[in-house]
Design an enzyme around this catalytic site. Structure first.
Site, PDB file in Angstrom:
ATOM      1  N   LYS A  82       0.278  11.544   5.460  1.00  0.00           N
ATOM      2  CA  LYS A  82       0.461  10.438   6.222  1.00  0.00           C
ATOM      3  C   LYS A  82       1.076   9.427   5.594  1.00  0.00           C
ATOM      4  O   LYS A  82       2.159   8.761   5.962  1.00  0.00           O
ATOM      5  CB  LYS A  82      -0.824   9.873   7.079  1.00  0.00           C
ATOM      6  CG  LYS A  82      -0.610   8.695   7.848  1.00  0.00           C
ATOM      7  CD  LYS A  82      -1.596   7.594   7.367  1.00  0.00           C
ATOM      8  CE  LYS A  82      -2.763   7.662   6.674  1.00  0.00           C
ATOM      9  NZ  LYS A  82      -3.693   6.547   6.174  1.00  0.00           N
ATOM     10  N   LYS A 123       0.964  -1.329  -0.009  1.00  0.00           N
ATOM     11  CA  LYS A 123       0.226   0.190   0.061  1.00  0.00           C
ATOM     12  C   LYS A 123       0.847   1.387  -0.095  1.00  0.00           C
ATOM     13  O   LYS A 123       0.452   2.242  -0.803  1.00  0.00           O
ATOM     14  CB  LYS A 123      -0.951  -0.023   1.198  1.00  0.00           C
ATOM     15  CG  LYS A 123      -1.712   1.393   1.379  1.00  0.00           C
ATOM     16  CD  LYS A 123      -2.502   1.509   0.223  1.00  0.00           C
ATOM     17  CE  LYS A 123      -3.367   2.977   0.468  1.00  0.00           C
ATOM     18  NZ  LYS A 123      -4.366   3.243  -0.450  1.00  0.00           N
TER      19      LYS A 123
HETATM   20  P1  NAD Z   1     -12.204   9.253   7.353  1.00  0.00           P
HETATM   21  O1  NAD Z   1     -11.486  10.167   7.913  1.00  0.00           O
HETATM   22  O2  NAD Z   1     -13.416   9.666   6.151  1.00  0.00           O
HETATM   23  O3  NAD Z   1     -12.916   8.145   8.277  1.00  0.00           O
HETATM   24  C1  NAD Z   1     -12.144   7.494   9.373  1.00  0.00           C
HETATM   25  C2  NAD Z   1     -13.293   7.017  10.169  1.00  0.00           C
HETATM   26  O4  NAD Z   1     -12.595   6.446  11.403  1.00  0.00           O
HETATM   27  C3  NAD Z   1     -14.229   8.320  10.915  1.00  0.00           C
HETATM   28  O5  NAD Z   1     -15.553   7.826  10.788  1.00  0.00           O
HETATM   29  C4  NAD Z   1     -14.077   7.865  12.450  1.00  0.00           C
HETATM   30  O6  NAD Z   1     -15.194   8.137  13.239  1.00  0.00           O
HETATM   31  C5  NAD Z   1     -13.366   6.770  12.574  1.00  0.00           C
HETATM   32  N1  NAD Z   1     -12.540   6.576  13.875  1.00  0.00           N
HETATM   33  C6  NAD Z   1     -11.389   7.224  14.172  1.00  0.00           C
HETATM   34  N2  NAD Z   1     -11.257   6.945  15.379  1.00  0.00           N
HETATM   35  C7  NAD Z   1     -12.033   6.012  15.896  1.00  0.00           C
HETATM   36  C8  NAD Z   1     -12.208   5.572  17.085  1.00  0.00           C
HETATM   37  N3  NAD Z   1     -11.183   5.874  18.157  1.00  0.00           N
HETATM   38  N4  NAD Z   1     -13.299   4.693  17.298  1.00  0.00           N
HETATM   39  C9  NAD Z   1     -14.137   4.445  16.339  1.00  0.00           C
HETATM   40  N5  NAD Z   1     -14.222   5.163  15.181  1.00  0.00           N
HETATM   41  C10 NAD Z   1     -12.951   5.814  14.840  1.00  0.00           C
HETATM   42  O7  NAD Z   1     -11.046   8.384   6.445  1.00  0.00           O
HETATM   43  P2  NAD Z   1     -11.240   7.523   5.042  1.00  0.00           P
HETATM   44  O8  NAD Z   1     -10.982   8.436   3.993  1.00  0.00           O
HETATM   45  O9  NAD Z   1     -12.413   6.636   5.235  1.00  0.00           O
HETATM   46  O10 NAD Z   1     -10.140   6.510   5.187  1.00  0.00           O
HETATM   47  C11 NAD Z   1      -9.784   5.553   6.244  1.00  0.00           C
HETATM   48  C12 NAD Z   1      -8.619   4.740   5.908  1.00  0.00           C
HETATM   49  O11 NAD Z   1      -8.583   4.270   4.691  1.00  0.00           O
HETATM   50  C13 NAD Z   1      -7.124   5.638   6.201  1.00  0.00           C
HETATM   51  O12 NAD Z   1      -6.106   4.725   6.546  1.00  0.00           O
HETATM   52  C14 NAD Z   1      -6.917   5.968   4.623  1.00  0.00           C
HETATM   53  O13 NAD Z   1      -5.581   6.159   4.253  1.00  0.00           O
HETATM   54  C15 NAD Z   1      -7.492   4.688   3.899  1.00  0.00           C
HETATM   55  N6  NAD Z   1      -7.810   4.865   2.449  1.00  0.00           N
HETATM   56  C16 NAD Z   1      -8.596   6.141   2.294  1.00  0.00           C
HETATM   57  C17 NAD Z   1      -9.035   6.130   0.834  1.00  0.00           C
HETATM   58  C18 NAD Z   1     -10.013   7.140   0.493  1.00  0.00           C
HETATM   59  O14 NAD Z   1      -9.954   7.519  -0.681  1.00  0.00           O
HETATM   60  N7  NAD Z   1     -10.634   7.781   1.202  1.00  0.00           N
HETATM   61  C19 NAD Z   1      -8.569   5.172  -0.245  1.00  0.00           C
HETATM   62  C20 NAD Z   1      -7.821   4.144   0.424  1.00  0.00           C
HETATM   63  C21 NAD Z   1      -7.430   4.018   1.574  1.00  0.00           C
END
Ligand code: NAD
Length: 296
Positions: free
Chosen positions: A242, A174
């Site tokens: 990050k 990744k």
């Molecule tokens: P986001 O910020 O939209 O969602 C993260 C979620 O985690 C939030 O809903 C938050 O409430 C929850 N969270 C955080 N701390 C928490 C806790 N202590 N208890 C319960 N819930 C908790 O982020 P995202 O864009 O969905 O990304 C999530 C992961 O996926 C990241 O690691 C990101 O790098 C990866 N990712 C994102 C994408 C994208 O296009 N958005 C693509 C591939 C990978």
């Protein structure tokens, strides 16, 4: 009564919400927990169950999926007093789909094993659209038997699902993915500014470019963002910052030089420092425009 495993889903953000909904559509029973009330309501409206805490969500689950921002959040939800390791049942399978440092994944697998909990790291690529359409690429690290058990569930979330090696390998792959994506977006952004300053029809140019060797999934997915200057996330600059830190550190550890990656990491950091951290990563265009003297 379904004989599919019961699922706990922690982290219902941009990615976690549509992914968990795809599991519900595939017939799984999903109990979720996340920090935002509206996201819990969305899960319930989609046919899932909103839990009041991580402990409540994971207690009866066969499989626990986590999709939170970064290593500190994964550690908090795994190791906290009310967290997964304290409350999941022995024998459960924990699939962490967040993008985090490979070392965090290795440590999590080791610590969870002491509680009889098996772990896979399974970060994804494909963005929000890939999550919605269930066509993600999923790069997995861990044991073959656990991968085989998880595969039907992962098939409901993605299209290309590969076991890359032992714990942490999914995260290493990744990290490479994020390097390629960032450099590709930066190249597209530079081309956009060059084309516009040259007076070429941008939409026509991007169409023909995307049909040749310069074409990419990045260009397909981000073309409209560039054309409309629409930087609603998507994938936030904060998260790509990050990830550039993860790949830069991991490469240094193994003695791999990333000269172009290092420059793009600096451009991502600079965009963030200018207050654009909440925008989609296609906003790298703004940074090229600033460098080129274009008003943004
Ligand atoms: P986001 O910020 O939209 O969602 C993260 C979620 O985690 C939030 O809903 C938050 O409430 C929850 N969270 C955080 N701390 C928490 C806790 N202590 N208890 C319960 N819930 C908790 O982020 P995202 O864009 O969905 O990304 C999530 C992961 O996926 C990241 O690691 C990101 O790098 C990866 N990712 C994102 C994408 C994208 O296009 N958005 C693509 C591939 C990978």
């Amino acid at each position: 009564m379904s004989n599919l495993p019961t699922i706990a889903w922690i982290g219902l953000g941009i990615m976690g919400s549509p992914m968990s909904e795809n599991l519900i559509k595939a017939g799984y029973s999903v109990t979720g927990f996340t920090l935002e009330r509206d996201k819990l309501d969305r899960l319930a409206a989609a046919g899932g169950t909103a839990a009041g805490s991580i402990a409540e969500a994971v207690r009866d689950a066969d499989v626990i999926v986590t999709m939170v921002p970064a290593s500190p959040q994964v550690e908090a939800i795994a190791y906290g007093e009310n967290g997964i390791l304290a409350h999941a049942r022995s024998g459960a399978l924990l699939i962490d789909m967040s993008s985090i440092t490979p070392q965090t994944s290795v440590d999590l697998a080791k610590n969870a094993a002491e509680k009889g909990i098996r772990v896979l790291d399974a970060p994804v690529s494909g963005g929000e659209a890939g999550a919605v359409e269930a066509v993600l690429s999923i790069m997995v690290g861990g044991e073959q038997a656990d991968f085989d058990e998880a595969k039907p569930l992962l098939d409901a979330l993605g299209k290309t699902i590969v076991l890359c090696g032992p714990h942490g390998s999914g995260q290493t792959v990744k990290a490479a993915n994020q390097l390629i994506v960032a450099v590709n977006i930066q190249a597209c952004a530079e081309a956009v500014v060059f084309l516009e300053k040259s007076g070429v029809d941008l939409a026509a140019a991007l169409d023909v470019l995307n049909g040749g060797l310069a074409g990419s999934t990045v260009l397909t997915r981000k073309k409209d963002n560039f054309l409309n200057r629409d930087f609603k996330p998507g994938f936030r600059i904060d998260l790509h910052h990050k990830d550039m830190g993860i790949v830069t550190d991991a490469a240094r550890d193994v003695g791999a030089a990333l000269p172009v990656g290092a420059i793009v990491a600096q451009l991502v950091a600079s965009l963030r420092a200018q207050g654009d951290g909440g925008l989609d990563h296609s906003a790298l265009l703004r940074s090229v425009e600033r460098l080129s003297g274009t008003e943004v």
